[in-house]
Scaffold this motif. Structure first.
Motif, PDB file in Angstrom:
ATOM      1  N   GLY A  58      -9.764  -5.383  -2.567  1.00  0.00           N
ATOM      2  CA  GLY A  58      -9.143  -6.361  -1.671  1.00  0.00           C
ATOM      3  C   GLY A  58      -8.153  -7.252  -2.393  1.00  0.00           C
ATOM      4  N   ILE A  59      -8.501  -7.692  -3.619  1.00  0.00           N
ATOM      5  CA  ILE A  59      -7.589  -8.517  -4.405  1.00  0.00           C
ATOM      6  C   ILE A  59      -6.347  -7.726  -4.776  1.00  0.00           C
ATOM      7  N   LYS A  60      -6.523  -6.457  -5.150  1.00  0.00           N
ATOM      8  CA  LYS A  60      -5.359  -5.618  -5.465  1.00  0.00           C
ATOM      9  C   LYS A  60      -4.432  -5.495  -4.254  1.00  0.00           C
ATOM     10  N   GLU A  61      -5.019  -5.303  -3.084  1.00  0.00           N
ATOM     11  CA  GLU A  61      -4.215  -5.214  -1.859  1.00  0.00           C
ATOM     12  C   GLU A  61      -3.530  -6.541  -1.563  1.00  0.00           C
ATOM     13  N   LEU A  62      -4.226  -7.629  -1.824  1.00  0.00           N
ATOM     14  CA  LEU A  62      -3.701  -8.972  -1.551  1.00  0.00           C
ATOM     15  C   LEU A  62      -2.466  -9.280  -2.400  1.00  0.00           C
ATOM     16  N   ILE A  63      -2.489  -8.898  -3.661  1.00  0.00           N
ATOM     17  CA  ILE A  63      -1.382  -9.272  -4.546  1.00  0.00           C
ATOM     18  C   ILE A  63      -0.249  -8.246  -4.580  1.00  0.00           C
ATOM     19  N   ASN A  64      -0.422  -7.105  -3.949  1.00  0.00           N
ATOM     20  CA  ASN A  64       0.660  -6.108  -3.919  1.00  0.00           C
ATOM     21  C   ASN A  64       1.549  -6.284  -2.721  1.00  0.00           C
TER      22      ASN A  64
END
Length: 64
Positions: A58-64
């Protein structure tokens, strides 16, 4: 002279999802540039991370 832009990021890991905000410092404070929310219901409960893989993705999706 090369002006430096100071960016500020905030991430909230909540029970109802992950939220992120991106801001830029200016003379009056901080200007919000972007807001994002990712629903992640099974990763965090009552302030405790229960599924690190779900939260990490989720964090990876959030910052991309």
């Amino acid at each position: 002279m090369n002006p430096v832009t100071e960016l500020i990021i905030g991430i909230d890991l909540g029970s109802n999802g992950l939220k992120g905000v991106l801001g830029k410092k200016n003379s009056r404070g901080v200007e919000v540039i972007a807001l994002q929310q990712i629903p992640v219901f099974s990763g965090v409960r009552k302030g405790v991370i229960h599924n690190i893989e779900v939260v990490s993705n989720g964090i990876k999706e959030l910052i991309n």
